[in-house]
Each structure stands twice: as structure tokens, then as C-alpha cells.
Design a protein around this motif. Structure first.
Motif, short mmCIF file in Angstrom:
data_model
loop_
_atom_site.label_atom_id
_atom_site.label_comp_id
_atom_site.label_asym_id
_atom_site.label_seq_id
_atom_site.Cartn_x
_atom_site.Cartn_y
_atom_site.Cartn_z
N ASP A 1 -2.31 -17.04 27.25
CA ASP A 1 -2.59 -16.90 25.82
C ASP A 1 -2.75 -18.32 25.26
O ASP A 1 -1.77 -19.04 25.09
CB ASP A 1 -1.45 -16.17 25.12
CG ASP A 1 -1.68 -16.03 23.61
OD1 ASP A 1 -2.77 -16.38 23.14
OD2 ASP A 1 -0.74 -15.60 22.91
N HIS B 1 -3.77 -13.80 32.40
CA HIS B 1 -2.46 -13.50 31.83
C HIS B 1 -2.00 -14.57 30.83
O HIS B 1 -0.86 -14.55 30.39
CB HIS B 1 -1.42 -13.38 32.95
CG HIS B 1 -1.77 -12.34 33.98
ND1 HIS B 1 -1.79 -10.99 33.70
CD2 HIS B 1 -2.14 -12.47 35.27
CE1 HIS B 1 -2.14 -10.32 34.79
NE2 HIS B 1 -2.36 -11.20 35.77
N GLU C 1 -1.11 -21.49 33.79
CA GLU C 1 -1.24 -20.03 33.79
C GLU C 1 -0.61 -19.39 32.55
O GLU C 1 -0.94 -18.26 32.20
CB GLU C 1 -0.60 -19.44 35.05
CG GLU C 1 0.88 -19.64 35.19
CD GLU C 1 1.26 -21.05 35.61
OE1 GLU C 1 2.41 -21.45 35.37
OE2 GLU C 1 0.41 -21.75 36.18
#
Length: 302
Positions: free
Chosen positions: A86, A84, A78
């Protein structure tokens, strides 16, 4: 009023011209240098050379870093993927996030491939590198201190870690990873220090055991003992941490992994005693191979 505590650094990086240098990276580098030096001393005594260790290092270290990063990416996807995440963060290893199991697995695989290619005894290399790995991991943990990351739960012990609220360190804006609000001045378990001490004790024990049992334990035993020691410590130290981590049955994944690897290392230790070769025999093979390499090099220079 807190009278005793461990302070946190006020910065985690510095610049030299246009280049930004992170203390985390310097700690990793220092740990690698220390491990190479220790391994070289032990390998030389077994009949090898520094050039052999240098070649192995050039294969194992980059592979180990890639493996360590991949392990972190797989276990915390994640952070890099999803709404959320990058994905560019995958390449910013100076922000932390190296999983030891991926590092050891990929590094060992690369070292094994090179040893097989050059006819070096891998079990002997594993025993030579084991104390150095613990020293490298101990020094590398200082990087977590500079980043103010991966600390444990709040504590009132006099060696609690005090975070700062200024500067560029990660902890300056992440006092409590679980979302709770911690009162100003809260101290946390310095898990980086716990692991440093645990690993350094383990390195000393491995060297002592190696000297006392050279003629009794089969080659490869010290590496199995290294894994046992590290996983035993990682199990209780990991349980103290409060940074976000995936859990299974209420227990952090890395704790489960540590327990599983500990059991596997015990099984490996038993198998090594039954099927492994003696350190003296493999050291003789290494000396023979080193002599062949030196002879070949001398012929090429003539």
C-alpha cells in the motif's frame, strides 16, 4: 503461571477533537527535544549559541525523518509496493518504520551542509550531538512499546514483555510475526527496553570519555565512538527480534549493516586520530564565529 512480566499498553493513540495523536510520534518528539537540549548545553560550553543549534535542528530533523523513512521503504519494499503493498502507507510514519541509518545519514548531511554554509566546525558539532542522539534513540524506543512492535523471541525471563489482546495497539493482532501461533500469555524479549538501557549507558559513557580525554582525543572521536557503541548493541539486539526482515546468509540485513558500520566507524576513529584537529582549536574557531554573528546582529539592530 507467570508471576512477573512487563505489561503492554492497551492503546497507542488518543484523540483531541478531530485530531488523532499517536504515542509513537510523541516519543519521537520527546527524544528530539531531549537531544536538542543536551546538544545545546554542550555546544554552549564550546562557544556556540542556542540559535545556532536551533537552525541546525530545523535543517537536520526533517531531513533525518525523511532519510529514516526512505531507508525503511528501501529495505522493506513489499510493505509499500507490489500486490500486497500500500503506497499510501509510506506517509503513515506513526505506524512505525524509521530506519536509524537513513536518519543519521540524511540528518548528518543536512547538518554538514548548514555548518559549511555558516562556517561552524562540523566535527565539534558531531561530538556535541553524539550523547544526545543516544538519548533520543532511547526515548524513541518507547514508541515501539506503545505500538507493541519489534519485540524479540519468546522468553521465560521475569522481565518478558506481555502483549495485550485488546485495544488499538499493533501487537493486539500481531502476536507472532513469523506466522506461528503463540500460546496465550507468551512473553517476549522486550528489545525496546534492551536498546533503551544500552543507549542510555552509552550516552553516559560518551560524556565521561569526553571529559577525561578532551585534550587527547581529536575532535570527531566521540561521534565515531557513538557509532561503535550503537552498532555493537544493535547487532545483538537485532538478532533477538522476530518481526519480518530480509536476510542474507540466514542473518538479518540490519545485523549485516550494523557490523559493516561498526568496522567503518573503527576505521574512521583511527583516521580522526591521525588527521583530525583538537577540540580546543575548533572550539576557539566556534567562539570567533559566534562573536562575528553577534556583532553583525548588533549592527543590524542599531
Amino acid at each position: 503461571m507467570t508471576l512477573a512480566y512487563i505489561p503492554s499498553p492497551t492503546m497507542s493513540q488518543f484523540t483531541v477533537g478531530p485530531v488523532t495523536i499517536h504515542y509513537y510520534a510523541l516519543c519521537i518528539l520527546a527524544g528530539i527535544i531531549g537531544a536538542v537540549w543536551i546538544t545545546t548545553q554542550r555546544w554552549n560550553k564550546a562557544g556556540g549559541t542556542f540559535d545556532q543549534i536551533l537552525d541546525i535542528t530545523l535543517c537536520a530533523v526533517p531531513s533525518g525523518i525523511i532519510g529514516a523513512r526512505l531507508y525503511h521503504i528501501i529495505t522493506t519494499p513489499e510493505r509499500f509496493f507490489g500486490p500486497h503493498g500500500d503506497w499510501v502507507e509510506m506517509f503513515r510514519i506513526w505506524n512505525g518504520g524509521l530506519g536509524i541509518w537513513g536518519g543519521v545519514a540524511f540528518g548528518a548531511l543536512a547538518a554538514w551542509a548548514w555548518c559549511r554554509h555558516k562556517h561552524y566546525p562540523m566535527a565539534l558539532l558531531a561530538d556535541c550531538v553524539a550523547p544526545g542522539l543516544l538519548v533520543a534513540q532511547a526515548v524513541g524506543r518507547l514508541g515501539n512499546w506503545f505500538n507493541q512492535e519489534l519485540y524479540g523471541a519468546p522468553t521465560t525471563l521475569p522481565w518478558g514483555l506481555k502483549l495485550n489482546t485488546a485495544g488499538t495497539a499493533i501487537g493486539s493482532h500481531e502476536q507472532c510475526y513469523d506466522g506461528a501461533t503463540c500460546p496465550t500469555g507468551t512473553l517476549f524479549h522486550p528489545t525496546f527496553l534492551y536498546e533503551m538501557i544500552w543507549n542510555l549507558i552509552g550516552a553516559a559513557l560518551l560524556i565521561w570519555i569526553g571529559r577525561k580525554t578532551y585534550n587527547t582525543l581529536k575532535c570527531g572521536s566521540l561521534f565515531a565512538l557513538y557509532v561503535m557503541w550503537y552498532t555493537a548493541g544493535r547487532t545483538w539486539i537485532e538478532s533477538l527480534r522476530i518481526d519480518f526482515a530480509h536476510e542474507f546468509l540466514g542473518v538479518r540485513i540490519n545485523v549485516w549493516v550494523s557490523m559493516a558500520v561498526f568496522i567503518l566507524s573503527v576505521i574512521a576513529f583511527v583516521i580522526i586520530q591521525r588527521t583530525g584537529k583538537s577540540s580546543a582549536l575548533l572550539a576557539e574557531r566556534l567562539r570567533t564565529q559566534s562573536e562575528l554573528e553577534n556583532s553583525k546582529l548588533a549592527d543590524e539592530n542599531n
